[in-house]
Structures are given as C-alpha cells and as structure tokens.
Design a protein around this motif. Structure first.
Motif, PDB file in Angstrom:
ATOM      1  N   GLY A  50      38.889  33.554  26.873  1.00 25.93           N
ATOM      2  CA  GLY A  50      38.330  34.866  27.160  1.00 25.93           C
ATOM      3  C   GLY A  50      39.387  35.926  27.378  1.00 25.93           C
ATOM      4  N   VAL A  51      38.948  37.176  27.444  1.00 24.83           N
ATOM      5  CA  VAL A  51      39.847  38.301  27.684  1.00 24.83           C
ATOM      6  C   VAL A  51      40.306  38.289  29.141  1.00 24.83           C
ATOM      7  CG1 VAL A  51      38.827  39.720  25.879  1.00 24.83           C
ATOM      8  CG2 VAL A  51      37.885  39.825  28.202  1.00 24.83           C
ATOM      9  N   LYS A  52      41.379  39.036  29.440  1.00 29.08           N
ATOM     10  CA  LYS A  52      41.961  39.086  30.784  1.00 29.08           C
ATOM     11  C   LYS A  52      41.424  40.243  31.613  1.00 29.08           C
ATOM     12  CE  LYS A  52      44.651  35.545  30.140  1.00 29.08           C
ATOM     13  NZ  LYS A  52      44.382  34.266  30.846  1.00 29.08           N
ATOM     14  N   SER A  73      40.227  40.206  39.885  1.00 32.14           N
ATOM     15  CA  SER A  73      39.533  41.214  40.678  1.00 32.14           C
ATOM     16  C   SER A  73      38.252  41.582  39.947  1.00 32.14           C
ATOM     17  CB  SER A  73      40.417  42.451  40.856  1.00 32.14           C
ATOM     18  OG  SER A  73      39.728  43.462  41.574  1.00 32.14           O
ATOM     19  N   LYS A  74      37.120  41.567  40.661  1.00 30.64           N
ATOM     20  CA  LYS A  74      35.810  41.794  40.033  1.00 30.64           C
ATOM     21  C   LYS A  74      35.119  42.967  40.718  1.00 30.64           C
ATOM     22  CE  LYS A  74      32.495  40.252  37.188  1.00 30.64           C
ATOM     23  NZ  LYS A  74      32.017  38.876  36.984  1.00 30.64           N
ATOM     24  N   THR A  75      34.469  43.812  39.917  1.00 33.49           N
ATOM     25  CA  THR A  75      33.636  44.888  40.438  1.00 33.49           C
ATOM     26  C   THR A  75      32.215  44.647  39.972  1.00 33.49           C
ATOM     27  OG1 THR A  75      35.432  46.508  40.465  1.00 33.49           O
ATOM     28  CG2 THR A  75      33.196  47.367  40.446  1.00 33.49           C
ATOM     29  N   VAL A  76      31.288  44.572  40.925  1.00 37.16           N
ATOM     30  CA  VAL A  76      29.868  44.400  40.629  1.00 37.16           C
ATOM     31  C   VAL A  76      29.110  45.457  41.436  1.00 37.16           C
ATOM     32  CG1 VAL A  76      27.857  42.883  40.742  1.00 37.16           C
ATOM     33  CG2 VAL A  76      30.115  41.930  40.219  1.00 37.16           C
ATOM     34  N   VAL A  83      37.974  37.201  43.131  1.00 40.58           N
ATOM     35  CA  VAL A  83      37.450  35.900  42.712  1.00 40.58           C
ATOM     36  C   VAL A  83      38.580  34.897  42.886  1.00 40.58           C
ATOM     37  CG1 VAL A  83      36.569  34.565  40.764  1.00 40.58           C
ATOM     38  CG2 VAL A  83      35.835  36.948  41.092  1.00 40.58           C
ATOM     39  N   ILE A  84      38.362  33.886  43.714  1.00 37.47           N
ATOM     40  CA  ILE A  84      39.387  32.890  44.013  1.00 37.47           C
ATOM     41  C   ILE A  84      38.776  31.499  43.907  1.00 37.47           C
ATOM     42  CG2 ILE A  84      40.676  34.462  45.516  1.00 37.47           C
ATOM     43  CD1 ILE A  84      39.408  33.034  47.917  1.00 37.47           C
ATOM     44  N   PRO A  85      39.604  30.446  43.882  1.00 39.67           N
ATOM     45  CA  PRO A  85      39.066  29.089  43.783  1.00 39.67           C
ATOM     46  C   PRO A  85      38.063  28.782  44.900  1.00 39.67           C
ATOM     47  CG  PRO A  85      41.421  29.067  43.366  1.00 39.67           C
ATOM     48  CD  PRO A  85      41.088  30.461  43.820  1.00 39.67           C
ATOM     49  N   ASP A  95      23.285  45.651  37.760  1.00 39.64           N
ATOM     50  CA  ASP A  95      24.611  46.117  38.146  1.00 39.64           C
ATOM     51  C   ASP A  95      25.540  46.354  36.959  1.00 39.64           C
ATOM     52  OD1 ASP A  95      24.176  46.066  40.938  1.00 39.64           O
ATOM     53  OD2 ASP A  95      24.469  43.900  40.963  1.00 39.64           O
ATOM     54  N   LEU A  96      26.253  47.469  37.000  1.00 43.51           N
ATOM     55  CA  LEU A  96      27.395  47.688  36.132  1.00 43.51           C
ATOM     56  C   LEU A  96      28.523  46.803  36.648  1.00 43.51           C
ATOM     57  CD1 LEU A  96      28.144  49.714  33.793  1.00 43.51           C
ATOM     58  CD2 LEU A  96      29.201  51.122  35.565  1.00 43.51           C
ATOM     59  N   HIS A  97      29.238  46.115  35.762  1.00 43.38           N
ATOM     60  CA  HIS A  97      30.273  45.211  36.257  1.00 43.38           C
ATOM     61  C   HIS A  97      31.458  45.138  35.305  1.00 43.38           C
ATOM     62  CE1 HIS A  97      29.026  41.790  33.581  1.00 43.38           C
ATOM     63  NE2 HIS A  97      27.859  42.381  33.674  1.00 43.38           N
ATOM     64  N   SER A  98      32.619  44.785  35.866  1.00 41.51           N
ATOM     65  CA  SER A  98      33.856  44.664  35.108  1.00 41.51           C
ATOM     66  C   SER A  98      34.809  43.764  35.879  1.00 41.51           C
ATOM     67  CB  SER A  98      34.493  46.043  34.900  1.00 41.51           C
ATOM     68  OG  SER A  98      34.846  46.620  36.146  1.00 41.51           O
ATOM     69  N   PHE A  99      35.924  43.388  35.243  1.00 40.83           N
ATOM     70  CA  PHE A  99      36.942  42.628  35.972  1.00 40.83           C
ATOM     71  C   PHE A  99      38.315  42.966  35.411  1.00 40.83           C
ATOM     72  CE2 PHE A  99      36.453  39.920  32.312  1.00 40.83           C
ATOM     73  CZ  PHE A  99      37.690  39.295  32.154  1.00 40.83           C
ATOM     74  N   GLU A 100      39.350  42.648  36.181  1.00 43.52           N
ATOM     75  CA  GLU A 100      40.718  42.923  35.742  1.00 43.52           C
ATOM     76  C   GLU A 100      41.681  41.991  36.455  1.00 43.52           C
ATOM     77  OE1 GLU A 100      41.546  46.970  36.737  1.00 43.52           O
ATOM     78  OE2 GLU A 100      41.212  46.683  38.879  1.00 43.52           O
ATOM     79  N   ASN A 101      42.941  42.037  36.006  1.00 43.70           N
ATOM     80  CA  ASN A 101      44.032  41.279  36.637  1.00 43.70           C
ATOM     81  C   ASN A 101      43.750  39.781  36.714  1.00 43.70           C
ATOM     82  OD1 ASN A 101      45.399  43.721  37.071  1.00 43.70           O
ATOM     83  ND2 ASN A 101      44.365  44.032  39.034  1.00 43.70           N
ATOM     84  N   ALA A 102      43.215  39.216  35.647  1.00 40.69           N
ATOM     85  CA  ALA A 102      42.960  37.779  35.626  1.00 40.69           C
ATOM     86  C   ALA A 102      44.272  37.018  35.492  1.00 40.69           C
ATOM     87  CB  ALA A 102      42.035  37.424  34.466  1.00 40.69           C
ATOM     88  N   SER A 103      44.452  36.005  36.319  1.00 36.67           N
ATOM     89  CA  SER A 103      45.648  35.177  36.223  1.00 36.67           C
ATOM     90  C   SER A 103      45.568  34.298  34.974  1.00 36.67           C
ATOM     91  CB  SER A 103      45.794  34.304  37.471  1.00 36.67           C
ATOM     92  OG  SER A 103      44.694  33.411  37.595  1.00 36.67           O
ATOM     93  N   ASP A 104      46.722  33.861  34.493  1.00 36.82           N
ATOM     94  CA  ASP A 104      46.764  33.050  33.269  1.00 36.82           C
ATOM     95  C   ASP A 104      46.032  31.723  33.428  1.00 36.82           C
ATOM     96  OD1 ASP A 104      48.201  34.991  31.933  1.00 36.82           O
ATOM     97  OD2 ASP A 104      50.154  34.099  32.405  1.00 36.82           O
TER      98      ASP A 104
END
Length: 308
Positions: A50-52, A73-76, A83-85, A95-104
């Motif tokens: 998936g995308v990052k 980091s997730k925005t909902v 978002v962590i383990p 909800d409008l939603h997006s995410f960013e800064n996904a770790s590898d």
C-alpha cells in the motif's frame, strides 16, 4: 457537499490505497493484485503493497483496522491519532479520513464491509447500529491489552481463513464472525472509557463539543467567536481550553478542517475552483487560493492537476 463528489466503494478503496511502485508479497487476506472479489459488501486484506500516505477520502463502507506492527498518523473526522501495534481503529462512512507518515514496517489487518453485509444476521438492527456508531467525542482507536489483542487477531485470522476457503455457508459464518469482532471491539471501547474517566471533565467535554460543531458547521461558521457563542462561553475561554487540551489553537482546528474538505473537493469534484470556493464560503476565489496555498504550498489549480 458537492453532488459531484464520490465515495469510494470497497474495490475502489483497495485500488486507491494500492501503490504503483510494484507488487509486494501478500501474507494476509485477499490478493489485491489479482481479481478483486465481485461482492462490493466485504473484503479482508492487509496494507502490504500500500501507499505510505493518502489524501482525504470518503467511502461507502466501514473499516476495522488492526495494527500488527509499525506506526502511522491517522485522521478520522475531527480526530488525529497515532496508529501503533496492538491498536484497532474504526472508520465510518460518515467520516472524511486520511493517513500519513507510515513507517516502512507498518502492517495492518483490515476488514472492509458495508452495513448491509452484517444486516442479514439474527442480531437485531438496533444492536448492530449501536456496535457501529461509537461516540464521536473520543478518537475511534483502542489500545488492546495482550489478551484482547490475541482474541481480536485470532478473529481476523479466522475470518480470513473462512473467506479464502469459501466452503459451504462461508459468508454466513463470516458475517457472524464480523459481528463477534464488533462486540470484542466494543468491549475494548468500554474498558478504555473506564480508564479515561478523569479526562471527561468540563474541559474535555467543551473541547469535544467544539470539535463536533466544527465538523458540522465548518462550511459556514469560520471564527472562534461564533463557536464560542454556540457553546455559551467566551472566545478567550474556548481558545484557552482548546489549547490546553489539544496543543493547537482553536482557529487552527477550524482552518485544518476547511483545508481537508478543500483537498477532498479538489480531488473528487468536477466543480471549478470558483465553485469550490463558494461551497466553502470564501468571498472570492483569490481568497480561497491564498488560504489553500498557505497549507498546501501550491495553488488549488496545481493541486487539482496533480491529483487527476
């Protein structure tokens, strides 16, 4: 909202989040690179390949997302969270939603489903509605203890196994397992509420009410004073409480929500820049362009062209 904007269906969501950088090994759920399931009501998959990061989107389905490892980091809706383990979060069609800064190393197990998928069970409709509509004042993310994580991960794996084997009555079994999963998530929600009793005082309630009002009225209500009037407090008091609770200025929260909607409209709508500016209650297109460029670093027209 513009009538020209679209909500992604399940297959559309899968394709939207799938990276074009090359195929990645699939260790859980469906093969996203193969033929997608004909049903638009349910899918189980991972984020592998998936995308990052993503632009804001809306969907016509729910998503249950379990984090196995890594972070993002997730925005909902009005909430931004990590978002962590051993966390699970829910995304609603509202909800409008997006995410960013996904770790590898981010690995997520995901179930996408429309409410119609679980409606055909013996569970009464009002109970299903209660399972799906969690309180909007709290971020829709729950940190699981070891036992909860073991149970919920086990349910994800069992659902994936049933779905992939496709034996007799498998969809009926999958529906019941998804309902069981929703009950387990709600158990975690109740435990989380008990642990955050100290955070439900007046300040928390005021800030939650402010965020809810922003979500409802950001198209037309633009100043801290207007929201303070709606909440029957002074603008200074509201600003101080929001800053203490969130670390952000109240006006910044309002502007961020407008910017998210602007991104969504520019990417999904056939409306002109002028029409989008009017939808978002800017007095002129140039005012809207200056506002957008302040956040995005490029003009609305350039952003629209880059996201065709």
């Amino acid at each position: 909202m513009s009538k020209d904007t679209a909500r992604l269906d399940i297959n559309g969501s899968i394709r939207y989040f799938l990276s074009t950088a090359g195929q990645a090994p699939q260790s859980f759920g469906i093969d996203k690179y193969g033929e997608l399931p004909p049903s638009h009501d349910f899918a189980i998959l991972s984020n592998e390949g998936g995308v990052k990061s993503s632009q804001p989107i809306r969907t016509d389905h729910f998503a249950l997302i379990l984090c196995i490892r890594g972070h993002c980091s997730k925005t909902v809706g009005p909430h931004t969270f990590q978002v962590i383990p051993q966390s699970i979060h829910i995304v609603s069609p509202r909800d409008l939603h997006s995410f960013e800064n996904a770790s590898d190393d981010l690995l997520l197990y995901m179930i996408l489903f429309r409410d119609a998928f679980i409606a055909n069970t013996f569970i009464k409709e009002h109970i299903l509605d209660a399972l799906l509509e969690l309180p909007s004042e709290h971020p829709p993310v729950y940190h699981l203890d070891d036992n909860e994580f073991k149970v919920i991960r086990g349910l994800f794996k069992k659902i994936a196994q049933e779905y992939q084997r496709a034996h007799l009555f498998y969809l009926q079994v999958v529906r019941l397992l998804v309902v069981e999963l929703l009950f387990e998530v709600n158990r975690s929600h109740e435990r989380a509420l008990q642990q955050t009793v100290g955070r439900t005082g007046r300040k928390f309630q005021l800030v939650a009410a402010f965020k809810k009002l922003v979500e409802e009225h950001f198209h037309t209500v633009r100043t801290v004073q207007q929201y303070a009037d709606m909440l029957h407090v002074s603008a200074n008091h509201l600003g101080e409480q929001v800053k203490e609770e969130t670390g952000e200025n109240a006006l910044t929260i309002i502007h961020k929500r407008i910017f998210l909607e602007a991104q969504y409209l520019l990417r999904t709508s056939s409306c002109s820049i002028k029409e989008i500016a009017e939808q978002l209650s800017f007095d002129t297109s140039s005012h809207f362009s200056r506002f957008f460029k302040h956040f995005a670093g490029l003009s609305p027209s350039a952003y629209k062209a880059d996201n065709k």
